[in-house]
Design a protein around this motif. Structure first.
Motif, PDB file in Angstrom:
ATOM      1  N   LEU A  11      42.666  47.207  30.452  1.00 47.41           N
ATOM      2  CA  LEU A  11      42.238  45.913  29.918  1.00 47.41           C
ATOM      3  C   LEU A  11      42.842  44.718  30.650  1.00 47.41           C
ATOM      4  N   LYS A  12      43.590  44.985  31.698  1.00 48.67           N
ATOM      5  CA  LYS A  12      44.228  43.895  32.430  1.00 48.67           C
ATOM      6  C   LYS A  12      43.175  42.923  32.954  1.00 48.67           C
ATOM      7  N   ARG A  13      43.446  41.629  32.840  1.00 50.81           N
ATOM      8  CA  ARG A  13      42.461  40.614  33.211  1.00 50.81           C
ATOM      9  C   ARG A  13      41.964  40.774  34.637  1.00 50.81           C
ATOM     10  N   SER A  14      42.840  41.123  35.566  1.00 46.99           N
ATOM     11  CA  SER A  14      42.447  41.241  36.967  1.00 46.99           C
ATOM     12  C   SER A  14      41.451  42.366  37.214  1.00 46.99           C
ATOM     13  N   ARG A  15      41.363  43.327  36.271  1.00 50.33           N
ATOM     14  CA  ARG A  15      40.396  44.419  36.425  1.00 50.33           C
ATOM     15  C   ARG A  15      39.079  44.128  35.705  1.00 50.33           C
ATOM     16  N   GLN A  16      39.074  43.154  34.811  1.00 52.25           N
ATOM     17  CA  GLN A  16      37.877  42.853  34.022  1.00 52.25           C
ATOM     18  C   GLN A  16      36.946  41.932  34.803  1.00 52.25           C
ATOM     19  N   THR A  17      36.323  42.454  35.845  1.00 49.89           N
ATOM     20  CA  THR A  17      35.468  41.632  36.704  1.00 49.89           C
ATOM     21  C   THR A  17      34.274  41.062  35.949  1.00 49.89           C
ATOM     22  N   GLY A  18      33.828  41.736  34.897  1.00 51.44           N
ATOM     23  CA  GLY A  18      32.694  41.271  34.118  1.00 51.44           C
ATOM     24  C   GLY A  18      32.991  40.054  33.266  1.00 51.44           C
ATOM     25  N   LEU A  19      34.259  39.709  33.125  1.00 49.56           N
ATOM     26  CA  LEU A  19      34.614  38.521  32.339  1.00 49.56           C
ATOM     27  C   LEU A  19      34.121  37.232  32.985  1.00 49.56           C
ATOM     28  N   ILE A  20      33.987  37.246  34.304  1.00 48.72           N
ATOM     29  CA  ILE A  20      33.618  36.016  35.019  1.00 48.72           C
ATOM     30  C   ILE A  20      32.273  35.482  34.528  1.00 48.72           C
ATOM     31  N   GLY A  21      31.291  36.374  34.389  1.00 47.13           N
ATOM     32  CA  GLY A  21      29.981  35.949  33.907  1.00 47.13           C
ATOM     33  C   GLY A  21      30.039  35.375  32.512  1.00 47.13           C
ATOM     34  N   LEU A  22      30.825  36.018  31.635  1.00 46.51           N
ATOM     35  CA  LEU A  22      30.955  35.514  30.276  1.00 46.51           C
ATOM     36  C   LEU A  22      31.592  34.126  30.263  1.00 46.51           C
TER      37      LEU A  22
END
Length: 218
Positions: free
Chosen positions: A199-210
């Motif tokens: 769940l580390k932010r740097s791995r959550q690449t899909g967060l950028i779109g959100l």
């Protein structure tokens, strides 16, 4: 412990990680790795190449890819390994092919390697690597575990103990250090680390779109 869906309910696109477990021989690394694989069925395992002889019950391509020394040296020369090491007169190497593609697809990969391999992986893959080192409760307890296994001669056990002291000295090259005085408790700690790192932010690449969508509607 939450499942993959429960720990990441939005299912964001995510970059995978190289999850490293290291320990001196007999400290419980293989047992904990097996439990993690069972608990996390989507976790892939890295099958290394080795020059050591196949042991009874092992299958080529499952535990290891068994090759001769000449072929191993050829693979080293061709830069086909992410990392490799010389351990107890035999060589072990992690194949590079497909690993980075798997990471990009969000696939997590488990590595059961020593401190030298962990160091090489970190130098090559940096933030994709999570390193966990497992310590025995004491060195006398480690020797007792090796002797209870009854798979090695006393000379081999002595060599493993000497190597264990060297391996322990590299504890500070890891992100997490655990003591395996209770295998179930140690496993739960490993699984907690695994879940948090996913769940580390740097791995959550899909967060950028959100985030972009949220900013547009703010």
């Amino acid at each position: 412990m939450p499942s993959r869906t429960e720990s990441d309910p939005h299912g964001f696109k995510r970059r995978g990680m190289l999850f490293v477990l290291s320990s001196p021989s007999g400290a419980g690394k293989s047992t904990i790795a097996g439990k993690l694989m069972k608990a996390e069925p989507e976790l892939a395992v890295s099958v290394s190449y080795t020059t050591r002889p196949m042991r009874p019950g092992e299958v080529d391509g499952r535990e290891y890819h068994f090759i001769d020394l000449d072929r191993f040296r050829e693979m080293v020369d061709n830069h086909e390994f992410l990392e490799w090491a010389h351990v107890f007169d035999h060589r072990y190497g992690t194949p590079k092919a497909d690993v980075f593609h798997m990471l990009g697809e969000g696939q997590d990969i488990l590595f059961d390697i020593d401190w030298q391999g962990a160091q090489q992986l970190h130098q090559l893959a940096g933030g994709d690597v999570v390193r966990v080192f497992i310590l025995p409760p004491s060195m006398p307890e480690l020797r007792e575990r090796l002797e209870r296994r009854a798979t090695d001669s006393q000379d081999v056990i002595d060599a493993r103990m000497a190597r264990a002291a060297n391996e322990v000295s590299h504890w500070d090259g890891y992100d997490y250090v655990l003591v395996n005085d209770d295998v179930e408790q140690c496993f739960e700690c490993v699984r907690t680390i695994f879940a948090a790192e996913r769940l580390k932010r740097s791995r959550q690449t899909g967060l950028i779109g959100l985030i972009r969508r949220l900013m547009k509607t703010a």
